[in-house]
Scaffold this motif. Structure first.
Motif, PDB file in Angstrom:
ATOM      1  N   MET A   1      12.180  96.087  72.377  1.00 32.37           N
ATOM      2  CA  MET A   1      11.128  96.897  71.801  1.00 32.37           C
ATOM      3  C   MET A   1      11.211  96.914  70.270  1.00 32.37           C
ATOM      4  N   LYS A   2      12.444  96.998  69.764  1.00 30.89           N
ATOM      5  CA  LYS A   2      12.618  96.998  68.312  1.00 30.89           C
ATOM      6  C   LYS A   2      12.039  95.735  67.701  1.00 30.89           C
ATOM      7  N   ARG A   3      12.343  94.571  68.323  1.00 30.93           N
ATOM      8  CA  ARG A   3      11.863  93.305  67.787  1.00 30.93           C
ATOM      9  C   ARG A   3      10.339  93.259  67.802  1.00 30.93           C
ATOM     10  N   ARG A   4       9.741  93.790  68.869  1.00 27.28           N
ATOM     11  CA  ARG A   4       8.285  93.788  68.950  1.00 27.28           C
ATOM     12  C   ARG A   4       7.669  94.655  67.865  1.00 27.28           C
ATOM     13  N   MET A   5       8.248  95.819  67.635  1.00 30.01           N
ATOM     14  CA  MET A   5       7.720  96.699  66.600  1.00 30.01           C
ATOM     15  C   MET A   5       7.851  96.062  65.218  1.00 30.01           C
ATOM     16  N   ILE A   6       9.008  95.446  64.961  1.00 28.31           N
ATOM     17  CA  ILE A   6       9.218  94.792  63.664  1.00 28.31           C
ATOM     18  C   ILE A   6       8.235  93.645  63.486  1.00 28.31           C
ATOM     19  N   ASN A   7       8.090  92.811  64.526  1.00 29.51           N
ATOM     20  CA  ASN A   7       7.163  91.676  64.429  1.00 29.51           C
ATOM     21  C   ASN A   7       5.725  92.147  64.249  1.00 29.51           C
ATOM     22  N   LEU A  10       5.360  93.559  60.683  1.00 26.26           N
ATOM     23  CA  LEU A  10       5.465  92.452  59.736  1.00 26.26           C
ATOM     24  C   LEU A  10       4.206  91.588  59.773  1.00 26.26           C
ATOM     25  N   GLY A  11       3.665  91.354  60.965  1.00 21.45           N
ATOM     26  CA  GLY A  11       2.431  90.581  61.077  1.00 21.45           C
ATOM     27  C   GLY A  11       1.272  91.259  60.384  1.00 21.45           C
ATOM     28  N   VAL A  12       1.176  92.585  60.544  1.00 20.83           N
ATOM     29  CA  VAL A  12       0.108  93.331  59.878  1.00 20.83           C
ATOM     30  C   VAL A  12       0.240  93.218  58.360  1.00 20.83           C
ATOM     31  N   VAL A  13       1.468  93.364  57.847  1.00 22.22           N
ATOM     32  CA  VAL A  13       1.684  93.277  56.399  1.00 22.22           C
ATOM     33  C   VAL A  13       1.356  91.881  55.883  1.00 22.22           C
ATOM     34  N   ALA A 134       4.180  90.136  46.598  1.00 25.08           N
ATOM     35  CA  ALA A 134       4.012  89.928  48.035  1.00 25.08           C
ATOM     36  C   ALA A 134       5.360  89.932  48.748  1.00 25.08           C
ATOM     37  N   LEU A 135       6.368  89.282  48.135  1.00 24.70           N
ATOM     38  CA  LEU A 135       7.690  89.253  48.743  1.00 24.70           C
ATOM     39  C   LEU A 135       8.293  90.651  48.834  1.00 24.70           C
ATOM     40  N   LEU A 136       8.128  91.426  47.755  1.00 26.14           N
ATOM     41  CA  LEU A 136       8.631  92.805  47.783  1.00 26.14           C
ATOM     42  C   LEU A 136       7.911  93.628  48.842  1.00 26.14           C
ATOM     43  N   ALA A 137       6.602  93.397  48.964  1.00 27.64           N
ATOM     44  CA  ALA A 137       5.843  94.111  49.995  1.00 27.64           C
ATOM     45  C   ALA A 137       6.336  93.756  51.393  1.00 27.64           C
ATOM     46  N   VAL A 138       6.609  92.460  51.599  1.00 22.11           N
ATOM     47  CA  VAL A 138       7.110  92.038  52.919  1.00 22.11           C
ATOM     48  C   VAL A 138       8.495  92.635  53.185  1.00 22.11           C
ATOM     49  N   GLN A 139       9.364  92.607  52.169  1.00 27.26           N
ATOM     50  CA  GLN A 139      10.696  93.190  52.343  1.00 27.26           C
ATOM     51  C   GLN A 139      10.603  94.690  52.624  1.00 27.26           C
ATOM     52  N   ALA A 140       9.728  95.380  51.876  1.00 25.79           N
ATOM     53  CA  ALA A 140       9.544  96.811  52.127  1.00 25.79           C
ATOM     54  C   ALA A 140       9.007  97.045  53.534  1.00 25.79           C
ATOM     55  N   ALA A 141       8.087  96.167  53.966  1.00 24.86           N
ATOM     56  CA  ALA A 141       7.543  96.293  55.314  1.00 24.86           C
ATOM     57  C   ALA A 141       8.616  96.072  56.375  1.00 24.86           C
ATOM     58  N   VAL A 142       9.478  95.088  56.132  1.00 24.31           N
ATOM     59  CA  VAL A 142      10.571  94.839  57.087  1.00 24.31           C
ATOM     60  C   VAL A 142      11.508  96.041  57.151  1.00 24.31           C
ATOM     61  N   ALA A 143      11.868  96.569  55.969  1.00 16.85           N
ATOM     62  CA  ALA A 143      12.749  97.742  55.954  1.00 16.85           C
ATOM     63  C   ALA A 143      12.094  98.922  56.657  1.00 16.85           C
ATOM     64  N   LEU A 144      10.804  99.149  56.380  1.00 15.37           N
ATOM     65  CA  LEU A 144      10.085 100.244  57.035  1.00 15.37           C
ATOM     66  C   LEU A 144       9.986 100.014  58.531  1.00 15.37           C
ATOM     67  N   ALA A 145       9.739  98.762  58.926  1.00 10.11           N
ATOM     68  CA  ALA A 145       9.632  98.457  60.351  1.00 10.11           C
ATOM     69  C   ALA A 145      10.960  98.689  61.061  1.00 10.11           C
ATOM     70  N   VAL A 146      12.057  98.270  60.437  1.00  7.24           N
ATOM     71  CA  VAL A 146      13.381  98.483  61.036  1.00  7.24           C
ATOM     72  C   VAL A 146      13.677  99.976  61.161  1.00  7.24           C
ATOM     73  N   LYS A 150      13.999 101.925  64.690  1.00  9.34           N
ATOM     74  CA  LYS A 150      15.191 102.698  65.056  1.00  9.34           C
ATOM     75  C   LYS A 150      14.825 104.152  65.352  1.00  9.34           C
ATOM     76  N   ARG A 151      13.906 104.694  64.534  1.00  8.66           N
ATOM     77  CA  ARG A 151      13.500 106.094  64.720  1.00  8.66           C
ATOM     78  C   ARG A 151      12.843 106.312  66.079  1.00  8.66           C
ATOM     79  N   LEU A 152      12.071 105.319  66.533  1.00  5.50           N
ATOM     80  CA  LEU A 152      11.411 105.451  67.821  1.00  5.50           C
ATOM     81  C   LEU A 152      12.288 104.972  68.972  1.00  5.50           C
ATOM     82  N   ALA A 153      13.134 103.985  68.707  1.00  5.75           N
ATOM     83  CA  ALA A 153      13.968 103.446  69.786  1.00  5.75           C
ATOM     84  C   ALA A 153      15.089 104.410  70.158  1.00  5.75           C
TER      85      ALA A 153
END
Length: 414
Positions: A1-7, A10-13, A134-146, A150-153
């Motif tokens: 589930m974590k991987r799906r949420m991150i993906n 990340l796809g949306v970002v 864009a790279l910073l946005a993606v990194q921020a999105a990955v950190a937020l997604a993780v 975790k918060r939901l998992a």
């Protein structure tokens, strides 16, 4: 589930970055090129103005006249009819140039050319900046997604553990909430289910304990009665009489089981009727006769006779059997069973000549697992529950001598 949420996040970002950054890069590129072209056009206009001023003033037109208008990397060429070409700066090479041509009133032509190297460098810097953003946005999105995963998992894992504990027979509610309404609702339902399962398990265990305790006495009496039948096998009449008594005890045993089950299902559904109290007492005297003779004890009857009480005969018999057994196990001397009136009630007292109930126990003897002499501590608790479920009550009137009293409703016919 974590991987799906991150993906998913990340796809949306990435889609958002592509939708915004690509058009922005194209617009910025066009802006930079147009700005550079505007500068070249402005330089051509300024040079043409200088050239026209000199021509009108009759002054010669040479490179020094417009050197200050030539920037680094630019090339200016002036063509005047009837004169040689005047130029300033170094002509840029390459196919991609910024070029502006202005024509004067006297036929003069001013050409300004500039290399695109600086423009391309500025475009490259702009693209690099957008790429970094864009790279910073993606990194921020990955950190937020993780973090969000975790918060939901974590609550879901916690809820899964709670469900697993419920399935393994540990129904303790955890009373945990996670700040997510949907998950909090699931946790609340699991806690309610845990409490319900705990009550069911407690009821089942209590029923098993009550049944094992309450069935022990009638089974013992039945066993002793059958032993007497065996000993008197040569006298058919006596055997028949004892067998009838044994059958009555089996019926009472069946009634005990039924009463326990009924009380367990619905402790507030009494089946009280008017009955002859003497018959129940006589039954107890007969049932406990072998045990009393074996231990050298005596059961004495006192008080009223011919009283019509209100209750369930089987329940009253079971409560009295518990009190008599309690006197046999923990008391001494003569057991006195006394019937007396008390207002609109009739009281059946059971008393013996033993040491009595310890002062530190008092009415706690009716609590489960409380006993003063290494017994189970269930009998009196079950007896009180049965009495209350039948509309009566069981109390300890005296510690020494020990006097237990069963209060029953009295029929108005008396």
């Amino acid at each position: 589930m974590k991987r799906r949420m991150i993906n998913s996040l990340l796809g949306v970002v990435l889609v958002v970055v592509a939708v915004f950054c690509v058009p922005l890069a194209l617009v910025e590129k066009r802006t930079i090129v147009n700005s550079a072209q505007d500068r070249v056009d402005a330089a051509a206009v300024r040079v043409l103005a200088l050239v026209e001023n000199r021509i009108n003033a009759g002054e010669p037109v040479n490179a020094r006249a417009f050197d200050n208008q030539v920037t680094e990397g630019s090339y200016v060429e002036v063509q005047i009819p009837g004169t040689s070409v005047v130029s300033s700066g170094e002509r840029p090479t390459g196919g991609h140039l910024l070029k502006a041509v202005e024509r004067g009133n006297s036929g003069e032509v001013v050409t300004v050319e500039q290399s695109r190297e600086d423009v391309d460098h500025e475009i490259a810097n702009m693209l690099l900046l957008l790429g970094v953003v864009a790279l910073l946005a993606v990194q921020a999105a990955v950190a937020l997604a993780v973090w969000q995963a975790k918060r939901l998992a974590r609550p879901l894992t916690d809820l899964a553990e709670t469900a697993e504990r419920l399935g393994s027979g540990d129904p303790r509610p955890r009373d945990r909430r996670y700040g997510v309404p949907e998950l909090d609702r699931v946790a609340e339902v699991l806690d309610v289910s845990a409490e319900r399962i705990a009550r069911m398990l407690t009821a089942e265990r209590r029923l098993a304990a009550d049944a094992s305790h309450q069935l022990r006495t009638p089974l013992t009496a039945l066993s002793m009665r059958l032993e007497e039948i065996t000993a008197l096998a040569e006298d058919p009449e006596t055997v028949k009489e004892e067998a009838n008594i044994a059958l009555q005890q089996v019926e009472r045993l069946t009634d005990v089981v039924q009463r326990l089950l009924t009380t367990q299902r619905d402790p507030r559904s009494p089946t009280a009727v008017a009955f002859d109290l003497d018959e129940v007492i006589k039954q107890q005297v007969e049932e406990w006769g072998p045990s009393l003779r074996e231990t050298g004890r005596v059961l004495s009857l006192e008080g009223l006779h011919g009283v019509t009480a209100v209750g369930t005969p089987g329940t009253v018999a079971q409560v009295l059997a518990t009190l008599i057994e309690n006197s046999l196990m923990h008391g001494a001397g003569t057991i006195t069973l006394r019937v007396r009136p008390s207002g609109t009630s009739v009281v059946v007292e059971v008393q013996d000549q033993g040491a009595g109930v310890p002062a530190d126990l008092g009415n706690r003897v009716f609590e489960r697992a409380v006993s003063g002499r290494n017994s189970t501590g269930i009998g009196l608790a079950v007896a009180r529950d049965l009495a209350e479920a039948d509309g009566g009550r069981l109390e300890l009137l005296s510690l020494k001598p020990p006097v237990f009293a069963l209060f029953l409703g009295r029929s108005h016919e008396d």
